[in-house]
Design a protein around this motif. Sequence first.
Motif, PDB file in Angstrom:
ATOM      1  N   UNK A  76       6.039  -5.836  -6.559  1.00 17.52           N
ATOM      2  CA  UNK A  76       5.545  -6.827  -5.608  1.00 17.52           C
ATOM      3  C   UNK A  76       4.867  -6.151  -4.413  1.00 17.52           C
ATOM      4  N   UNK A  77       5.346  -4.977  -4.026  1.00 22.64           N
ATOM      5  CA  UNK A  77       4.688  -4.233  -2.945  1.00 22.64           C
ATOM      6  C   UNK A  77       3.264  -3.904  -3.372  1.00 22.64           C
ATOM      7  N   UNK A  78       3.085  -3.498  -4.616  1.00 22.27           N
ATOM      8  CA  UNK A  78       1.739  -3.199  -5.117  1.00 22.27           C
ATOM      9  C   UNK A  78       0.859  -4.446  -5.048  1.00 22.27           C
ATOM     10  N   UNK A  79       1.371  -5.537  -5.539  1.00 24.87           N
ATOM     11  CA  UNK A  79       0.616  -6.791  -5.542  1.00 24.87           C
ATOM     12  C   UNK A  79       0.251  -7.215  -4.123  1.00 24.87           C
ATOM     13  N   UNK A  80       1.200  -7.120  -3.219  1.00 27.62           N
ATOM     14  CA  UNK A  80       0.951  -7.588  -1.854  1.00 27.62           C
ATOM     15  C   UNK A  80       0.197  -6.577  -0.998  1.00 27.62           C
ATOM     16  N   UNK A  81       0.153  -5.323  -1.414  1.00 32.92           N
ATOM     17  CA  UNK A  81      -0.735  -4.374  -0.734  1.00 32.92           C
ATOM     18  C   UNK A  81      -2.175  -4.765  -1.007  1.00 32.92           C
ATOM     19  N   UNK A 112       9.638   4.589  -1.800  1.00 29.99           N
ATOM     20  CA  UNK A 112       9.131   3.743  -2.901  1.00 29.99           C
ATOM     21  C   UNK A 112       7.976   2.871  -2.429  1.00 29.99           C
ATOM     22  N   UNK A 113       8.095   2.306  -1.235  1.00 28.79           N
ATOM     23  CA  UNK A 113       7.037   1.447  -0.694  1.00 28.79           C
ATOM     24  C   UNK A 113       5.767   2.237  -0.434  1.00 28.79           C
ATOM     25  N   UNK A 114       5.901   3.414   0.156  1.00 32.44           N
ATOM     26  CA  UNK A 114       4.733   4.254   0.414  1.00 32.44           C
ATOM     27  C   UNK A 114       4.035   4.646  -0.887  1.00 32.44           C
ATOM     28  N   UNK A 115       4.807   5.042  -1.893  1.00 36.20           N
ATOM     29  CA  UNK A 115       4.211   5.427  -3.181  1.00 36.20           C
ATOM     30  C   UNK A 115       3.465   4.248  -3.806  1.00 36.20           C
ATOM     31  N   UNK A 118       0.336   3.458  -1.704  1.00 33.33           N
ATOM     32  CA  UNK A 118      -0.625   4.552  -1.853  1.00 33.33           C
ATOM     33  C   UNK A 118      -1.407   4.411  -3.154  1.00 33.33           C
ATOM     34  N   UNK A 119      -0.688   4.111  -4.216  1.00 33.79           N
ATOM     35  CA  UNK A 119      -1.340   3.918  -5.521  1.00 33.79           C
ATOM     36  C   UNK A 119      -2.401   2.820  -5.457  1.00 33.79           C
ATOM     37  N   UNK A 120      -2.053   1.708  -4.843  1.00 35.02           N
ATOM     38  CA  UNK A 120      -2.980   0.580  -4.734  1.00 35.02           C
ATOM     39  C   UNK A 120      -4.142   0.912  -3.804  1.00 35.02           C
ATOM     40  N   UNK A 121      -3.847   1.526  -2.674  1.00 36.02           N
ATOM     41  CA  UNK A 121      -4.902   1.854  -1.712  1.00 36.02           C
ATOM     42  C   UNK A 121      -5.929   2.805  -2.326  1.00 36.02           C
ATOM     43  N   UNK A 122      -5.462   3.755  -3.131  1.00 39.61           N
ATOM     44  CA  UNK A 122      -6.397   4.651  -3.828  1.00 39.61           C
ATOM     45  C   UNK A 122      -7.208   3.874  -4.867  1.00 39.61           C
ATOM     46  N   UNK A 125      -9.939   1.861  -3.436  1.00 41.34           N
ATOM     47  CA  UNK A 125     -10.942   2.603  -2.677  1.00 41.34           C
ATOM     48  C   UNK A 125     -10.744   2.532  -1.176  1.00 41.34           C
ATOM     49  N   UNK A 126      -9.571   2.106  -0.738  1.00 45.71           N
ATOM     50  CA  UNK A 126      -9.299   1.996   0.693  1.00 45.71           C
ATOM     51  C   UNK A 126      -8.996   3.364   1.303  1.00 45.71           C
ATOM     52  N   UNK A 127      -8.536   4.289   0.486  1.00 46.79           N
ATOM     53  CA  UNK A 127      -8.331   5.680   0.896  1.00 46.79           C
ATOM     54  C   UNK A 127      -8.923   6.562  -0.208  1.00 46.79           C
ATOM     55  N   UNK A 128      -9.273   7.793   0.122  1.00 49.06           N
ATOM     56  CA  UNK A 128      -9.836   8.680  -0.896  1.00 49.06           C
ATOM     57  C   UNK A 128      -8.881   8.900  -2.062  1.00 49.06           C
ATOM     58  N   UNK A 129      -9.410   8.989  -3.255  1.00 47.46           N
ATOM     59  CA  UNK A 129      -8.589   9.196  -4.449  1.00 47.46           C
ATOM     60  C   UNK A 129      -8.056  10.614  -4.527  1.00 47.46           C
TER      61      UNK A 129
END
Length: 135
Positions: A76-81, A112-115, A118-122, A125-129
């Motif tokens: 859900x963190x991934x979805x809501x990010x 766990x939340x940061x990981x 981070x996966x979603x943000x990469x 394209x919100x952060x460099x891959x």
Amino acid sequence: MAESEMFEKGLEVRRAVLGAEYVDGGIAKADDFMMAFQRITTEWCWGYAWTREGLDRKTRSLLNLAMLTALGRTPEIKLHTKGALANGVTVEEIKEVLLHATVYCGIPAGLDAFKAAHEVLKAEGAIPATKPAAE
């Protein structure tokens, strides 16, 4: 508001935040058993809570990320990010809310939340891959 009105109102917001493809795909795959969950989620979460006055979508996204961190709900963190980005939340704001939640929820929950974020943000394209080269 009638139940069908709340569902339609919730469906509109849910699609805007999470993406029509994701939402419509979940509803299309739902059999009678799972449709009960789709209905309550769409009506209560999205038709009732997300459409109330008092908090904007950006604030609600930040709250969701903090609460989902506390609950340890990585998918859900991934979805809501992804939804937070759609609601105008910046990478810096996501980082800050996760840091704040880490202090109150503990390092394992924060990690766990940061990981997950981070996966979603990469991926979005919100952060460099890749990590930038050291100077």
